[in-house]
Design a protein around this motif. Sequence first.
Motif, mmCIF file in Angstrom:
data_model
loop_
_atom_site.group_PDB
_atom_site.id
_atom_site.type_symbol
_atom_site.label_atom_id
_atom_site.label_comp_id
_atom_site.label_asym_id
_atom_site.label_seq_id
_atom_site.Cartn_x
_atom_site.Cartn_y
_atom_site.Cartn_z
ATOM 1 N N LEU A 22 39.134 49.353 27.710
ATOM 2 C CA LEU A 22 40.358 49.074 28.450
ATOM 3 C C LEU A 22 40.045 48.687 29.896
ATOM 4 O O LEU A 22 40.702 47.796 30.466
ATOM 5 N N GLY A 23 39.064 49.343 30.501
ATOM 6 C CA GLY A 23 38.692 49.002 31.865
ATOM 7 C C GLY A 23 38.197 47.577 31.976
ATOM 8 O O GLY A 23 38.563 46.844 32.907
ATOM 9 N N ILE A 24 37.358 47.156 31.024
ATOM 10 C CA ILE A 24 36.855 45.786 31.022
ATOM 11 C C ILE A 24 37.997 44.796 30.804
ATOM 12 O O ILE A 24 38.087 43.751 31.472
ATOM 13 N N ALA A 25 38.906 45.113 29.875
ATOM 14 C CA ALA A 25 40.043 44.236 29.597
ATOM 15 C C ALA A 25 40.929 44.073 30.828
ATOM 16 O O ALA A 25 41.390 42.961 31.141
ATOM 17 N N LEU A 26 41.150 45.161 31.549
ATOM 18 C CA LEU A 26 41.974 45.084 32.759
ATOM 19 C C LEU A 26 41.279 44.284 33.852
ATOM 20 O O LEU A 26 41.932 43.530 34.599
ATOM 21 N N LEU A 27 39.966 44.413 33.962
ATOM 22 C CA LEU A 27 39.217 43.595 34.927
ATOM 23 C C LEU A 27 39.339 42.110 34.594
ATOM 24 O O LEU A 27 39.511 41.269 35.492
ATOM 25 N N LEU A 28 39.259 41.786 33.322
ATOM 26 C CA LEU A 28 39.411 40.391 32.905
ATOM 27 C C LEU A 28 40.808 39.870 33.217
ATOM 28 O O LEU A 28 40.983 38.702 33.607
ATOM 29 N N LEU A 29 41.810 40.732 33.075
ATOM 30 C CA LEU A 29 43.179 40.339 33.417
ATOM 31 C C LEU A 29 43.310 40.034 34.914
ATOM 32 O O LEU A 29 44.006 39.087 35.307
ATOM 33 N N LEU A 30 42.660 40.855 35.744
ATOM 34 C CA LEU A 30 42.679 40.576 37.179
ATOM 35 C C LEU A 30 42.039 39.228 37.481
ATOM 36 O O LEU A 30 42.574 38.429 38.278
ATOM 37 N N ALA A 31 40.898 38.976 36.863
ATOM 38 C CA ALA A 31 40.217 37.690 37.072
ATOM 39 C C ALA A 31 41.075 36.526 36.575
ATOM 40 O O ALA A 31 41.138 35.470 37.227
ATOM 41 N N LEU A 32 41.751 36.730 35.448
ATOM 42 C CA LEU A 32 42.609 35.683 34.886
ATOM 43 C C LEU A 32 43.766 35.377 35.832
ATOM 44 O O LEU A 32 44.139 34.210 36.025
ATOM 45 N N TYR A 33 44.324 36.397 36.429
ATOM 46 C CA TYR A 33 45.443 36.187 37.352
ATOM 47 C C TYR A 33 44.988 35.406 38.584
ATOM 48 O O TYR A 33 45.645 34.450 39.010
ATOM 49 N N LEU A 34 43.860 35.821 39.155
ATOM 50 C CA LEU A 34 43.360 35.153 40.356
ATOM 51 C C LEU A 34 42.928 33.723 40.075
ATOM 52 O O LEU A 34 43.087 32.827 40.919
ATOM 53 N N GLY A 35 42.399 33.476 38.878
ATOM 54 C CA GLY A 35 41.865 32.159 38.568
ATOM 55 C C GLY A 35 42.868 31.162 38.022
ATOM 56 O O GLY A 35 42.735 29.957 38.240
ATOM 57 N N LYS A 36 43.919 31.641 37.329
ATOM 58 C CA LYS A 36 44.804 30.699 36.645
ATOM 59 C C LYS A 36 46.276 31.062 36.709
ATOM 60 O O LYS A 36 47.125 30.216 37.020
ATOM 61 N N VAL A 37 46.619 32.313 36.460
ATOM 62 C CA VAL A 37 48.016 32.685 36.268
ATOM 63 C C VAL A 37 48.850 32.482 37.521
ATOM 64 O O VAL A 37 49.980 31.971 37.465
ATOM 65 N N ARG A 38 48.325 32.864 38.677
ATOM 66 C CA ARG A 38 49.133 32.792 39.895
ATOM 67 C C ARG A 38 49.513 31.369 40.269
ATOM 68 O O ARG A 38 50.465 31.151 41.026
ATOM 69 N N GLN A 39 48.782 30.378 39.740
ATOM 70 C CA GLN A 39 49.115 28.983 40.004
ATOM 71 C C GLN A 39 50.424 28.576 39.334
ATOM 72 O O GLN A 39 51.066 27.604 39.747
ATOM 73 N N HIS A 40 50.818 29.307 38.298
ATOM 74 C CA HIS A 40 52.040 28.998 37.562
ATOM 75 C C HIS A 40 53.186 29.935 37.940
ATOM 76 O O HIS A 40 54.245 29.912 37.305
ATOM 77 N N GLU A 41 52.974 30.745 38.959
ATOM 78 C CA GLU A 41 53.953 31.753 39.325
ATOM 79 C C GLU A 41 55.178 31.125 39.983
ATOM 80 O O GLU A 41 55.063 30.212 40.808
ATOM 81 N N GLN A 42 56.366 31.593 39.581
ATOM 82 C CA GLN A 42 57.602 31.183 40.228
ATOM 83 C C GLN A 42 57.771 32.010 41.506
ATOM 84 O O GLN A 42 57.550 33.219 41.502
ATOM 85 N N SER A 43 58.194 31.372 42.558
ATOM 86 C CA SER A 43 58.271 32.045 43.852
ATOM 87 C C SER A 43 59.198 33.250 43.818
ATOM 88 O O SER A 43 58.952 34.266 44.482
ATOM 89 N N LYS A 44 60.298 33.172 43.015
ATOM 90 C CA LYS A 44 61.251 34.269 42.971
ATOM 91 C C LYS A 44 60.716 35.499 42.236
ATOM 92 O O LYS A 44 61.238 36.599 42.403
ATOM 93 N N ARG A 45 59.691 35.315 41.430
ATOM 94 C CA ARG A 45 59.200 36.429 40.616
ATOM 95 C C ARG A 45 57.763 36.830 40.964
ATOM 96 O O ARG A 45 57.131 37.611 40.250
ATOM 97 N N LYS A 46 57.273 36.289 42.089
ATOM 98 C CA LYS A 46 55.905 36.610 42.484
ATOM 99 C C LYS A 46 55.704 38.113 42.705
ATOM 100 O O LYS A 46 54.660 38.667 42.394
ATOM 101 N N TRP A 47 56.719 38.755 43.259
ATOM 102 C CA TRP A 47 56.576 40.181 43.588
ATOM 103 C C TRP A 47 56.329 41.026 42.349
ATOM 104 O O TRP A 47 55.650 42.060 42.422
ATOM 105 N N LEU A 48 56.871 40.570 41.186
ATOM 106 C CA LEU A 48 56.642 41.312 39.952
ATOM 107 C C LEU A 48 55.165 41.267 39.558
ATOM 108 O O LEU A 48 54.569 42.287 39.199
ATOM 109 N N SER A 49 54.588 40.080 39.660
ATOM 110 C CA SER A 49 53.172 39.953 39.314
ATOM 111 C C SER A 49 52.283 40.646 40.341
ATOM 112 O O SER A 49 51.246 41.220 39.998
ATOM 113 N N HIS A 50 52.709 40.594 41.612
ATOM 114 C CA HIS A 50 51.919 41.268 42.643
ATOM 115 C C HIS A 50 51.879 42.773 42.397
ATOM 116 O O HIS A 50 50.823 43.411 42.550
#
Length: 597
Positions: free
Chosen positions: A545-573
């Motif tokens: 689970l720790g490794i999976a969560l680390l990969l999720l953090l990397a995925l967010y920084l590398g790709k997901v945040r580029q598709h984030e809607q400005s109104k819902r950024k706080w949820l992802s943050h």
Amino acid sequence: MKVRFLSFLFLILALASIAVGNVSAQGLEYLPSGISYADIGQEIEDYVAENQATTAGLALAVFDAKGPIYKNYFGYADIGAELPVTEETVFEWGSVTKLLVWVSVMQLEEQGLVDLHTDIKNYLPDNFLTNLKYDDEISLQDLMNHTPGFQEKIVNLFISPDIEPKSLAAALQDFPPVQIYRPGEIHAYSNWGAALAGYIVETVSGKPFHQYVHDAIFEPLGMKNTALASDLSDNPAVRDARIELHCYTASRRLIAECRHQIPLYPAGMATGTLNDFLAFASALVQDSKLGSPLFKEAETLEKLYQPSSYFGDSGVGINSHGFWTGFYKVRTLGHGGNTAGCSSVLQFDPISGIGVVVMTNQSAEKIYNAEMMPLIFGKFEDSDLAGYNTEIPAGFFRPARTTIDGPFALLSSNLVTMEESDLKTFWVLEQKNGKERVIYTINDLIRVETWELIVIFVLLGGMILGALYALWTLIGDGVIGSILRYRKQKKSGEVFPKDLPRRWRLLASGLQILTVLNLVVLIVQAMTFQRLENILWQFILFGILGIALLLLLALYLGKVRQHEQSKRKWLSHLSFVFISVTILNVLYWQLYRFWAI
């Protein structure tokens, strides 16, 4: 002739007065509490009657060096079957078993076969101790005082009674605890350390520990109804009688399964009748001039009474060769015991020779094993030490008996505060080398630094908040959001584009909830004394689970945040922050270190 007759008459009268005086003294004999021998039975019976609603089964005796003062049996060995407690009922001694270890060590010391102050490596096979942090020698005296420095051992304390038992040496080598304190400095109660001393008795005597105890203690005292081996195979009659005993909680609720083996059996496996328990206790309060059947020399019993560890510089003994000091109107020596289904205590006043033994079939029972003791020994507030402490130290402390190294390190977050009730016993607040601790019977309390408190509260508090936020996300954005999206899509016929940040948040929330659930299951498993194989997979899962969560953090920084809607950024943050806190918990508490159990 007249003078001789008067002298003879005076002699007769003097002898008669002495005889009358002895009878009178016997009629006026009192316990340290001030209750007379004649009245203690009624006092105890009234006490039992007051607590009948929470009493399952009870066997007890009050005694002095001349024999029993009062002995009785109460309640049931099996409430459902209305099977009463009798003199044939067997109970588990729990940790009072350790006194058999310390008496055995004193016997060997008396014979010149061991030295209490030399390095225990002299009595152990080469490289037997593998988890030592310090180069300082560990002595038998350290094991007696519970100051060898070992952290708490969690796994395999209790196992199924049907499993083939290992040798004591193999049980000790089964994940030995790490040494976390310098020998001789901190009192940290250790089952493993006591069992290690039992193994030294084996290596020195050339007999299995349970056989040595039968030969050197049970047989000389006529204790024919007590077993000690981890599977009770050394006394089949006791093993069979133990099956008949049902166990209950302190509030009298049935414990479904309370029969276990204790692989480290010298630390807590003795099982037997009250009469046998009393025979052992009575042998500890024999007239010091006459000695005890446990020892060849009267001086050995006297030495056993002498403090081997102190409350700092107070001059007050905390431990006497394995026997803990109890604080009442008088100071006692003895030990308490708890297993998964029984509680017991053995306490005696070494000065008056008055003592008490209690056996119950209730786990963590305190009414008789602790709260009743002032009936025998008086109240602490009437003692010469009652005014020693007048103020309770503020702040948080960590019990020294804990786990700091390895995947059970979360136990070190168990913090305590001292309360006004702590003034009802003796302790010493000590500051040494810039560190503060409370020297307390059985287990020291170590001051927790401010930065540690902040780390603990931020990590655990953040993990709890993260779990609540993750649950809210799964229900609100996951379940309810999906229903609303489906209805809106069906009504408008419009196909919504894939929402990558939303999917990321839902996956992150699911993994967070799974991590917390795994932690809850781990705590339950540990509290119910599950075997290692039932727990090991959970630490492996923490790593995954720790490794999976680390990969999720990397995925967010590398790709997901580029598709984030400005109104819902706080949820992802928020999800990003709480995922980071969860990962820090896994790392800080070493939950992934399955190989370091």
